[in-house]
Design an enzyme around this catalytic site. Structure first.
Site, PDB file in Angstrom:
ATOM      1  N   CYS A 426       0.801  -1.209   0.000  1.00 41.89           N
ATOM      2  CA  CYS A 426       0.000   0.000   0.000  1.00 41.89           C
ATOM      3  C   CYS A 426       0.841   1.270   0.000  1.00 41.89           C
ATOM      4  CB  CYS A 426      -0.957   0.002   1.170  1.00 41.89           C
ATOM      5  SG  CYS A 426      -0.116  -0.200   2.752  1.00 41.89           S
ATOM      6  N   HIS A 470      -1.844   0.452   7.117  1.00 38.40           N
ATOM      7  CA  HIS A 470      -2.222   0.798   5.751  1.00 38.40           C
ATOM      8  C   HIS A 470      -1.808   2.232   5.477  1.00 38.40           C
ATOM      9  CE1 HIS A 470      -4.237  -0.016   2.069  1.00 38.40           C
ATOM     10  NE2 HIS A 470      -5.224   0.886   2.236  1.00 38.40           N
ATOM     11  N   ASP A 486      -8.015   5.472  -2.100  1.00 39.19           N
ATOM     12  CA  ASP A 486      -7.137   4.364  -1.711  1.00 39.19           C
ATOM     13  C   ASP A 486      -6.659   3.674  -2.970  1.00 39.19           C
ATOM     14  OD1 ASP A 486      -5.760   2.321  -0.640  1.00 39.19           O
ATOM     15  OD2 ASP A 486      -7.358   1.618   0.693  1.00 39.19           O
TER      16      ASP A 486
END
Lengths: 672, 328
Positions: A426, A470, A486
């Site tokens: 991520c 994250h 995201d």
């Protein structure tokens, strides 16, 4: 050769134990207790300390079994001094926590070789108890607690073994005796634990090494940071939702906002700066939730995106920044609990223009030229929202992969990721996305925190682990404010849908061993159930034992007081007490012979009339004396007959009739 | 100085309750309990643990501290329970000679379902108890407490102290008991007493004469003695295997009357105790030689006799001679 069977081995062992003189057996019990206390320290101590301790204890055991003499102090003293010197050399101090524990461990081990009087035994046992406390620096789980109880029982067994002077019951009985002490003590101990007033520590400055060995989110982000964190299965925090929980994809736990990029590492633009109160209008329903944060050594507090105010954290001030980050003043070195209010549906700085937009657009010179060029190209889209979509589309369609084990990146980390490796975690996606956006003239920033969490159906607590760490992005669009984007979900939507652990399995980020120990992702429902039960137990442990703060204690004491003041519970308690007293009285009455009880009653009646039975007077002598005293004839006859019957029952050759008790009772009534 | 003060304080605090007849029950109010040195050390340990747990905010540290603290409380209860609710009663107290040890028999009776361990029993002394006993559940244990018997007369059993530190040794429970027991102390038998006054007695009466066949006691067997003259009654009382010897009846000439041990015949200028001491020796000697002897002291006059009962009566009279009122 015949192999020894289990029973023959056992017989041989018990024979060995039985033949052993008593002080040897006692010393071995003490050794076992010390071993139980010292063993957990082996995980943390320097290897040489562990080895030295093991040698010393083995030496002591050999001395005990063989019955040789203890070494002279002329030999022990230099050894002990050398060991202390070794501690100094290893830790460069003897005062810190680690060094202190090492010294204590060595002290107990050496004291074992220098036990001469009974006082030394107490010294060893008390030192062991103190060492038991130092185990809790490293672990305070349920297992440690069980170990604590076991060690206490064994140490008490050793202590009471030395108290016997004549017969000594076998070890199993002695263990049971010690366990009985602990069992008797446990209820009162628990009550003390709940109500004993706690002073919030520390009493003096914590030694510097108090907070070592903790994992958590760091306040910067470089490639590999989060991926490293994501391999840790440790709990970051637990959440109990007071309002209904949002769906899994909405579970973004906001941590830090990173804006300054040096080509490789993202850092915060400035230190925390408290926001003016009620800076942002919120929309939609509030979600109240309670977070129990594990100690991280950092200041950051996490809450569901987007928290609206700084939470009340027990015993320490906290603040919310302009970027809606939450932080406490001072590192969090113990578990804290706070309630947060968030609005998942929010508008942040949704004006027509962004004040100070330049700092959300800054990029370092001389890094990632290809990415910058690609960003420039994106300016072709007039609508900034289109530029976002285009990048996400690229991620989705051009063979990008999500992996926990990305290839290493060089100086132009974003370029290499976008055009060469195309595999990342991520943080790679968030970083690359924000760089592209800034190059395209859209204010953007990286947000780190956690995403997802596992709800335990047993106790309703959600666990967020370090592996849920994250990073995502936020872009500012005129009129819409800061929007959460995201980019990882464009590549691996299941990461957001299901959480990190399951996404890894799909992407092969987990080893075969991981498959074996990870019961998640459709394993047998029984395993799942056991896992949840264990987690609930663990969480209950954390909530009630490890995080029993003075505030919580006040609540418990108040609720106990309230319960006691309530008349119903008062009546119930009184009833219980009365029942217990009754049961006890019955037991006491039943203990003796009923005929004897009647005899005592008669003696009592007679003593009220001034005819107390002498201590050495038997029923026959007593009868003879009563027969010669001025007593009402009816009463005298009754007493005499009673005593004759009693004497016959007690000393007669023939068994007395079954109706004896009734007869005696009727005789006794004549005195009333 | 301090020891004396402590002793006086103890005497004031734990006043004797007077003699207790029969069986004594150690109920709650009779058992005192205080921490031992180890118990004080344990309290210090608890303090250190509490401070440590507070400083490092160790939840399990608090748990350990409180568990150990309540374990100490449990130990206090168990220490009391190890001694409390026990029955104690006195037993026999055989008579002894002055200068030897008087023995008082005591029985600890455990009527509970709890085994009792390591109970120290002794007369009140400054050092620890000399006797240690275990009493199993529903059983009893007999202990002989000894004390030096000094003067003749009645010797009362001193106060008894029962002590227990079991199970963990952090507390010491104790109780006092003044048993109603006494032992009779006979006078010390004079070591080098003159021989039995056999002739003297006869001469005093003026009826002494020579005779060849009067029984004059027993002597060791010598080869040649006739089987008929063996003193079978005395031989039966001796254990040959134990070094006893065959004895022969010894006949002396003279028609001496039976031996009479007369206290009043001893010179008055002799010290009273020495006279008693000599009489004691003579009684023993006469008994040992199997000579029937009469006994006179003051107004008491026992006809000639032999045997344990006779000897006991004589020795008792000697022990209590001049001791005014016989204590109850």
């Amino acid at each position: 050769m015949k192999r020894p069977t289990l029973s023959s081995l056992r017989a041989r062992w018990s024979g060995f134990v039985l033949r052993m003189p008593r002080d040897k057996a006692d010393t071995l019990t003490l050794l076992a207790g010390a071993l139980l206390v010292l063993a957990p320290h082996a995980l943390h101590l320097p290897l040489w300390v562990t080895a030295l301790c093991a040698t010393t204890l083995a030496w002591r055991a050999a001395i005990t079994v063989r019955g040789t003499r203890l070494p002279p102090s002329a030999l022990l003293l230099p050894l002990a001094v050398a060991a202390a010197g070794g501690v100094w050399l290893t830790f460069h101090t003897v005062l810190g926590r680690e060094a202190g524990v090492a010294l204590l461990v060595l002290l107990v081990a050496f004291k074992m070789l220098e036990m001469r009087a009974r006082r030394d035994l107490y010294v060893v046992i008390f030192l062991c108890f103190f060492l038991l406390l130092t185990t809790f620096f490293y672990a305070q789980g349920i297992g440690t607690a069980l170990m604590m109880v076991a060690s206490t029982v064994v140490l008490f067994t050793a202590q009471l073994s030395f108290q016997f002077t004549g017969t000594v019951p076998p070890l199993r009985r002695r263990l049971w005796l010690a366990a009985r002490v602990v069992l008797l003590a446990a209820p009162l101990g628990i009550a003390l634990f709940l109500v004993f007033p706690r002073i919030p520590g520390p009493l003096w400055g914590m030694p510097e090494d108090a907070g070592t060995g903790r994992t958590g989110m760091s306040d910067s982000m470089a490639p590999g940071n989060l991926a490293h964190l994501a391999q840790s299965d440790e709990t970051a925090f637990r959440v109990r939702f007071i309002d209904p929980a949002p769906a899994q994809p909405q579970l973004y736990w906001r941590g830090l906002v990173l804006s300054r990029f040096d080509g490789r590492t993202w850092t915060q633009i400035q230190r925390l700066r408290p926001a003016s109160a009620a800076a942002h209008p919120t929309r939609g329903p509030a979600v109240r939730h309670e977070v129990t944060l594990e100690p991280s050594g950092q200041r950051w507090l996490y809450a569901l995106d987007l928290p609206d105010a700084a939470p009340q954290v027990s015993g320490r001030p906290s603040a919310i920044s302009h970027e809606q980050e939450l932080a406490a003043f001072g590192p969090i070195d113990q578990r804290v609990r706070y309630e947060a209010v968030s609005h998942p549906d929010y508008r942040l700085e949704a004006g027509p223009a962004l004040p100070g937009a330049a700092r959300w657009l800054a990029l370092p010179e001389g890094f990632n030229p290809r990415a910058l060029a690609a960003g420039e190209e994106l300016r072709g889209y007039a609508d900034p929202a289109q530029r976002v979509k285009a990048v996400l589309h690229t991620f989705r369609t051009e063979g990008f992969a999500y992996t926990l084990d990305p290839p290493p990146l060089g100086r132009h980390s974003v370029d290499e990721f976008l055009y060469e490796t195309r595999a990342g975690f991520c943080e790679h996606y968030a970083s690359a996305f924000v760089v592209l956006m800034r190059a395209a003239g859209v204010p953007a920033r990286v947000v780190t925190g956690y995403q997802g969490g596992e709800l335990n159906p047993v106790d309703g607590f959600m666990t967020v682990r370090q592996s849920d760490a994250h990073a995502w992005a936020e872009v500012w669009l005129a009129g819409r404010g800061w929007l959460r984007i995201d980019p990882t979900s464009a590549v691996a939507p299941e990461r957001v849908q299901q959480g990190a652990g399951r996404a890894q399995t799909r992407n092969g980020g987990l080893t075969a061993l991981g498959h074996l120990i990870d019961f998640g992702a459709g394993a047998s429902p029984l395993f799942e159930r056991v896992r949840f039960e264990m987690a609930a137990l663990n969480n209950g442990w954390n909530q009630w034992v490890l995080n029993y703060t003075p505030e919580r204690q006040r609540g418990v004491v108040e609720s106990i007081a309230a319960a006691l003041l309530d008349w119903r519970s008062f009546v119930a308690l009184a009833l219980c007490a009365a029942l217990l007293a009754l049961a006890h009285a019955r037991r006491v009455r039943r203990r003796g012979d009923p005929i004897d009880a009647l005899y005592s009653a008669l003696c009592l009646q007679l003593s009220r009339r001034g005819l107390a039975r002498g201590a050495d007077e038997g029923p026959n002598d007593y009868r003879a004396r009563i027969a010669n005293t001025p007593l009402a004839p009816a009463q005298k006859d009754a007493a005499v007959q009673f005593l004759r019957l009693y004497s016959a029952y007690k000393y007669g050759a023939r068994p007395s009739p079954a109706s004896l008790a009734a007869t005696l009772k009727s005789l006794l009534t004549k005195f009333r | 100085m301090i020891a004396a003060l402590r002793r006086r304080a103890r005497q004031w605090m734990f006043k004797p309750r007077g003699f207790e007849r029969g069986e004594m029950f150690l109920h709650r109010r009779r058992v005192y309990i205080l921490p031992t040195n180890a118990g004080v050390g344990f309290a210090f340990l608890l303090l250190v643990l509490l401070v440590g747990a507070t400083n490092y905010n160790l939840a399990l540290g608090f748990a350990l501290t409180f568990l150990l603290a309540t374990c100490a409380v449990a130990d206090m209860y168990l220490t009391y329970r190890n001694l409390g609710q026990l029955y104690v009663r006195g037993g026999r107290a055989p008579s002894v000679f002055a200068g030897s040890e008087a023995r008082f028999e005591m029985t600890l009776v455990n009527r509970s379902a709890l085994d009792r361990y390591a109970i120290g029993v002794d007369f009140l002394r400054d050092d620890g108890p000399r006797y240690l006993a275990d009493v199993a559940a529903g059983a009893s244990t007999v202990i002989d407490l000894t004390i030096a018997a000094g003067e003749r007369g009645w010797l009362r059993a001193p106060r008894v102290r029962l002590v227990s530190r079991f199970p963990l040794g952090l507390f010491r429970a104790w109780a006092y008991w003044q048993p109603d027991m006494r032992a009779l102390v006979y006078p010390f038998p004079e070591a080098d007493a003159p021989p039995l006054p056999v002739a003297g007695v006869a001469r005093a009466d003026g009826r002494g004469g020579a005779g060849d066949d009067d029984f004059a006691g027993i002597r060791n067997y010598q080869p040649g003695d006739s089987m008929r003259s063996l003193a079978w009654r005395q031989i039966a009382r001796l254990d040959l295997a134990d070094g006893g010897q065959l004895v022969t009846k010894h006949f002396e000439g003279g028609g001496a009357d039976e031996l009479v041990l007369d206290f009043n015949a001893l010179p008055v200028q002799m010290h009273l105790e020495l006279r008693l001491s000599r009489m004691t020796r003579w009684v023993l000697q006469a008994e040992q030689r199997g000579l029937p002897y009469g006994f006179r002291i003051g107004a008491q006059d026992y006809p000639a006799g032999l045997g344990a009962a006779h000897q006991a009566a004589c020795l008792r009279a000697l022990a209590l001679h001049g001791i005014a009122a016989e204590q109850p």
